[in-house]
Design a protein around this motif. Structure first.
Motif, PDB file in Angstrom:
ATOM      1  N   PRO A 292       0.812  -1.222   0.000  1.00  0.00           N
ATOM      2  CA  PRO A 292       0.000   0.000   0.000  1.00  0.00           C
ATOM      3  C   PRO A 292       0.847   1.274   0.000  1.00  0.00           C
ATOM      4  CG  PRO A 292      -0.939  -1.574   1.520  1.00  0.00           C
ATOM      5  CD  PRO A 292       0.389  -2.141   1.066  1.00  0.00           C
ATOM      6  N   GLN A 293       2.010   1.251   0.617  1.00  0.00           N
ATOM      7  CA  GLN A 293       2.864   2.437   0.604  1.00  0.00           C
ATOM      8  C   GLN A 293       3.494   2.649  -0.768  1.00  0.00           C
ATOM      9  OE1 GLN A 293       5.024   1.399   4.146  1.00  0.00           O
ATOM     10  NE2 GLN A 293       3.832   2.844   5.374  1.00  0.00           N
ATOM     11  N   LEU A 294       3.806   1.564  -1.492  1.00  0.00           N
ATOM     12  CA  LEU A 294       4.259   1.712  -2.868  1.00  0.00           C
ATOM     13  C   LEU A 294       3.123   2.268  -3.723  1.00  0.00           C
ATOM     14  CD1 LEU A 294       6.425   1.358  -5.066  1.00  0.00           C
ATOM     15  CD2 LEU A 294       5.522  -0.966  -5.414  1.00  0.00           C
ATOM     16  N   ALA A 295       1.915   1.802  -3.477  1.00  0.00           N
ATOM     17  CA  ALA A 295       0.754   2.321  -4.202  1.00  0.00           C
ATOM     18  C   ALA A 295       0.571   3.812  -3.924  1.00  0.00           C
ATOM     19  CB  ALA A 295      -0.498   1.538  -3.808  1.00  0.00           C
ATOM     20  N   ASP A 296       0.815   4.228  -2.699  1.00  0.00           N
ATOM     21  CA  ASP A 296       0.757   5.652  -2.358  1.00  0.00           C
ATOM     22  C   ASP A 296       1.788   6.427  -3.172  1.00  0.00           C
ATOM     23  OD1 ASP A 296       0.118   8.053  -0.730  1.00  0.00           O
ATOM     24  OD2 ASP A 296       2.128   7.713   0.081  1.00  0.00           O
ATOM     25  N   ALA A 297       2.982   5.884  -3.308  1.00  0.00           N
ATOM     26  CA  ALA A 297       4.019   6.546  -4.102  1.00  0.00           C
ATOM     27  C   ALA A 297       3.555   6.700  -5.551  1.00  0.00           C
ATOM     28  CB  ALA A 297       5.326   5.752  -4.039  1.00  0.00           C
ATOM     29  N   LEU A 298       2.929   5.662  -6.111  1.00  0.00           N
ATOM     30  CA  LEU A 298       2.403   5.751  -7.470  1.00  0.00           C
ATOM     31  C   LEU A 298       1.349   6.852  -7.561  1.00  0.00           C
ATOM     32  CD1 LEU A 298       2.096   4.850 -10.393  1.00  0.00           C
ATOM     33  CD2 LEU A 298       0.588   2.995  -9.578  1.00  0.00           C
ATOM     34  N   SER A 299       0.496   6.930  -6.591  1.00  0.00           N
ATOM     35  CA  SER A 299      -0.525   7.982  -6.573  1.00  0.00           C
ATOM     36  C   SER A 299       0.103   9.368  -6.551  1.00  0.00           C
ATOM     37  CB  SER A 299      -1.440   7.819  -5.353  1.00  0.00           C
ATOM     38  OG  SER A 299      -2.163   6.621  -5.436  1.00  0.00           O
ATOM     39  N   ARG A 300       1.152   9.534  -5.782  1.00  0.00           N
ATOM     40  CA  ARG A 300       1.859  10.820  -5.719  1.00  0.00           C
ATOM     41  C   ARG A 300       2.470  11.177  -7.078  1.00  0.00           C
ATOM     42  NH1 ARG A 300       4.041  12.387  -0.409  1.00  0.00           N
ATOM     43  NH2 ARG A 300       3.115  11.095   1.198  1.00  0.00           N
ATOM     44  N   LEU A 301       3.061  10.182  -7.747  1.00  0.00           N
ATOM     45  CA  LEU A 301       3.663  10.418  -9.063  1.00  0.00           C
ATOM     46  C   LEU A 301       2.599  10.843 -10.071  1.00  0.00           C
ATOM     47  CD1 LEU A 301       6.082   7.356  -9.221  1.00  0.00           C
ATOM     48  CD2 LEU A 301       6.706   9.748  -8.776  1.00  0.00           C
ATOM     49  N   ILE A 302       1.467  10.162 -10.049  1.00  0.00           N
ATOM     50  CA  ILE A 302       0.385  10.508 -10.971  1.00  0.00           C
ATOM     51  C   ILE A 302      -0.111  11.919 -10.701  1.00  0.00           C
ATOM     52  CG2 ILE A 302      -2.006   9.975 -11.597  1.00  0.00           C
ATOM     53  CD1 ILE A 302      -1.229   6.980 -11.085  1.00  0.00           C
ATOM     54  N   ALA A 303      -0.314  12.254  -9.425  1.00  0.00           N
ATOM     55  CA  ALA A 303      -0.797  13.589  -9.071  1.00  0.00           C
ATOM     56  C   ALA A 303       0.179  14.676  -9.507  1.00  0.00           C
ATOM     57  CB  ALA A 303      -1.060  13.670  -7.565  1.00  0.00           C
ATOM     58  N   ALA A 304       1.476  14.373  -9.509  1.00  0.00           N
ATOM     59  CA  ALA A 304       2.500  15.341  -9.900  1.00  0.00           C
ATOM     60  C   ALA A 304       2.771  15.323 -11.411  1.00  0.00           C
ATOM     61  CB  ALA A 304       3.795  15.063  -9.140  1.00  0.00           C
ATOM     62  N   GLY A 305       2.115  14.420 -12.136  1.00  0.00           N
ATOM     63  CA  GLY A 305       2.318  14.344 -13.580  1.00  0.00           C
ATOM     64  C   GLY A 305       3.654  13.759 -13.980  1.00  0.00           C
ATOM     65  N   ILE A 306       4.239  12.934 -13.132  1.00  0.00           N
ATOM     66  CA  ILE A 306       5.544  12.328 -13.421  1.00  0.00           C
ATOM     67  C   ILE A 306       5.334  10.987 -14.113  1.00  0.00           C
ATOM     68  CG2 ILE A 306       7.650  11.370 -12.400  1.00  0.00           C
ATOM     69  CD1 ILE A 306       7.318  13.591 -10.243  1.00  0.00           C
ATOM     70  N   GLN A 307       5.935  10.833 -15.282  1.00  0.00           N
ATOM     71  CA  GLN A 307       5.787   9.611 -16.058  1.00  0.00           C
ATOM     72  C   GLN A 307       6.743   8.531 -15.577  1.00  0.00           C
ATOM     73  OE1 GLN A 307       6.106  10.453 -20.236  1.00  0.00           O
ATOM     74  NE2 GLN A 307       3.962  11.038 -20.303  1.00  0.00           N
ATOM     75  N   LEU A 308       6.306   7.309 -15.718  1.00  0.00           N
ATOM     76  CA  LEU A 308       7.143   6.160 -15.390  1.00  0.00           C
ATOM     77  C   LEU A 308       7.922   5.724 -16.623  1.00  0.00           C
ATOM     78  CD1 LEU A 308       4.648   3.936 -13.351  1.00  0.00           C
ATOM     79  CD2 LEU A 308       6.432   5.451 -12.468  1.00  0.00           C
ATOM     80  N   ASP A 309       9.135   5.227 -16.395  1.00  0.00           N
ATOM     81  CA  ASP A 309       9.907   4.571 -17.453  1.00  0.00           C
ATOM     82  C   ASP A 309       9.477   3.116 -17.571  1.00  0.00           C
ATOM     83  OD1 ASP A 309      11.394   6.862 -17.914  1.00  0.00           O
ATOM     84  OD2 ASP A 309      13.123   6.190 -16.747  1.00  0.00           O
ATOM     85  N   GLY A 310       8.956   2.561 -16.474  1.00  0.00           N
ATOM     86  CA  GLY A 310       8.532   1.172 -16.465  1.00  0.00           C
ATOM     87  C   GLY A 310       7.939   0.803 -15.123  1.00  0.00           C
ATOM     88  N   ALA A 311       7.311  -0.373 -15.100  1.00  0.00           N
ATOM     89  CA  ALA A 311       6.723  -0.913 -13.872  1.00  0.00           C
ATOM     90  C   ALA A 311       6.759  -2.432 -13.992  1.00  0.00           C
ATOM     91  CB  ALA A 311       5.293  -0.404 -13.690  1.00  0.00           C
ATOM     92  N   SER A 312       7.420  -3.092 -13.047  1.00  0.00           N
ATOM     93  CA  SER A 312       7.650  -4.531 -13.181  1.00  0.00           C
ATOM     94  C   SER A 312       7.329  -5.292 -11.913  1.00  0.00           C
ATOM     95  CB  SER A 312       9.121  -4.794 -13.531  1.00  0.00           C
ATOM     96  OG  SER A 312       9.455  -4.202 -14.756  1.00  0.00           O
ATOM     97  N   ASP A 313       6.855  -6.521 -12.127  1.00  0.00           N
ATOM     98  CA  ASP A 313       6.719  -7.508 -11.069  1.00  0.00           C
ATOM     99  C   ASP A 313       7.891  -8.458 -11.266  1.00  0.00           C
ATOM    100  OD1 ASP A 313       6.155  -9.714  -9.472  1.00  0.00           O
ATOM    101  OD2 ASP A 313       4.049  -9.807 -10.029  1.00  0.00           O
ATOM    102  N   HIS A 314       8.773  -8.538 -10.262  1.00  0.00           N
ATOM    103  CA  HIS A 314       9.957  -9.389 -10.354  1.00  0.00           C
ATOM    104  C   HIS A 314       9.809 -10.681  -9.549  1.00  0.00           C
ATOM    105  CE1 HIS A 314      12.136  -6.373 -12.556  1.00  0.00           C
ATOM    106  NE2 HIS A 314      11.926  -5.477 -11.613  1.00  0.00           N
ATOM    107  N   GLY A 315       8.588 -10.958  -9.079  1.00  0.00           N
ATOM    108  CA  GLY A 315       8.379 -12.144  -8.266  1.00  0.00           C
ATOM    109  C   GLY A 315       8.771 -11.911  -6.819  1.00  0.00           C
ATOM    110  N   VAL A 316       9.963 -11.395  -6.588  1.00  0.00           N
ATOM    111  CA  VAL A 316      10.431 -11.076  -5.239  1.00  0.00           C
ATOM    112  C   VAL A 316       9.980  -9.683  -4.814  1.00  0.00           C
ATOM    113  CG1 VAL A 316      12.441 -12.589  -5.405  1.00  0.00           C
ATOM    114  CG2 VAL A 316      12.658 -10.179  -6.039  1.00  0.00           C
ATOM    115  N   SER A 317       9.649  -8.853  -5.810  1.00  0.00           N
ATOM    116  CA  SER A 317       9.301  -7.458  -5.537  1.00  0.00           C
ATOM    117  C   SER A 317       8.436  -6.910  -6.662  1.00  0.00           C
ATOM    118  CB  SER A 317      10.575  -6.611  -5.425  1.00  0.00           C
ATOM    119  OG  SER A 317      11.266  -6.611  -6.665  1.00  0.00           O
ATOM    120  N   GLU A 318       7.843  -5.753  -6.393  1.00  0.00           N
ATOM    121  CA  GLU A 318       7.150  -4.972  -7.412  1.00  0.00           C
ATOM    122  C   GLU A 318       7.837  -3.620  -7.451  1.00  0.00           C
ATOM    123  OE1 GLU A 318       2.625  -6.640  -7.455  1.00  0.00           O
ATOM    124  OE2 GLU A 318       3.109  -5.165  -5.912  1.00  0.00           O
ATOM    125  N   ALA A 319       8.068  -3.091  -8.664  1.00  0.00           N
ATOM    126  CA  ALA A 319       8.894  -1.903  -8.791  1.00  0.00           C
ATOM    127  C   ALA A 319       8.348  -0.924  -9.824  1.00  0.00           C
ATOM    128  CB  ALA A 319      10.317  -2.303  -9.176  1.00  0.00           C
TER     129      ALA A 319
END
Length: 177
Positions: A88-115
C-alpha cells in the motif's frame, strides 16, 4: 580465492546525488515523494530522510551546479532504489507520481518485488519498490531463487493505495489512470 560472505546485517546507509539545482531536487524528493528535509547548507547541499533518520539521500551541487546529466554510454549510477515497507505504501508513491504528472519509465513484477521506474529532475534513475515476504519468493525445484520480469498491473496496484490512510486523498485524483 574464497572469502567469507559479508555480514547479513550490513546495509547501504545513504546515497549522495549530484544535482544541478537543489530547489528543483527538493521539490521532487520532498514535494512529490514525501521525504523530509533534515538539514540544509545553503544552496550547495541538502540532506533528506524518511522517519527522522539523519539522511537517506544527500543532494549536492559541489561538482554539478547547473550541470547536465551524463551522456548515454558513460558510467555512473544506473538508479537508486527506494524500498517501501508495504505494497500500500508503494501504491501511495504511485498515486503521488500521478498527481504530480511524473511519467514512469517502467513498472515490473519481479516475483520477489514490485517496482516502479522513473527519472528524477536531473535524469537520475529512481526505482521505487517493495519486497514480498521471502517465503513468497519464486524458487526453482531445487530451491534457487527464480526472479523474473513481468508487467506490473498499475490499476491493481492503485487499488492497494486505498489501504494506506495517507494515500486516500491523492488516490482519488489518480483513479482516471
Amino acid at each position: 580465492m574464497t572469502t567469507a560472505p559479508i555480514d547479513q546485517g550490513v546495509r547501504i546507509g545513504h546515497v549522495h546525488l549530484k544535482v544541478a539545482d537543489i530547489e528543483r531536487a527538493l521539490k521532487f524528493y520532498c514535494g512529490v515523494l514525501g521525504f523530509e528535509l533534515t538539514q540544509r547548507m545553503g544552496d550547495q547541499v541538502a540532506f533528506i530522510s524518511a522517519g527522522g533518520y539523519h539522511h537517506h539521500i544527500g543532494l549536492n551541487t559541489w561538482e554539478s551546479r547547473g550541470g547536465k546529466p551524463p551522456a548515454l554510454g558513460t558510467t555512473g549510477l544506473y538508479h537508486l532504489a527506494i524500498l517501501y515497507p508495504t505494497r500500500p505504501q508503494l501504491a501511495d508513491a504511485l498515486s503521488r507520481l500521478i498527481a504530480a504528472g511524473i511519467q514512469l519509465d517502467g513498472a515490473s513484477d519481479h516475483g520477489v518485488s514490485e517496482a516502479l521506474y522513473l527519472r528524477d529532475p536531473d535524469d537520475n534513475g529512481v526505482e521505487l519498490y517493495w519486497d514480498r515476504p521471502q517465503e513468497e519468493w519464486p524458487r526453482t525445484a531445487d530451491g534457487k531463487l527464480a526472479m523474473f520480469t513481468h508487467r506490473l498491473d498499475l490499476r491493481e496496484l492503485l487499488r492497494a493505495a486505498e489501504e494506506a490512510p495517507q494515500a486516500q486523498a491523492v488516490a482519488a485524483d489518480a483513479r482516471d489512470l
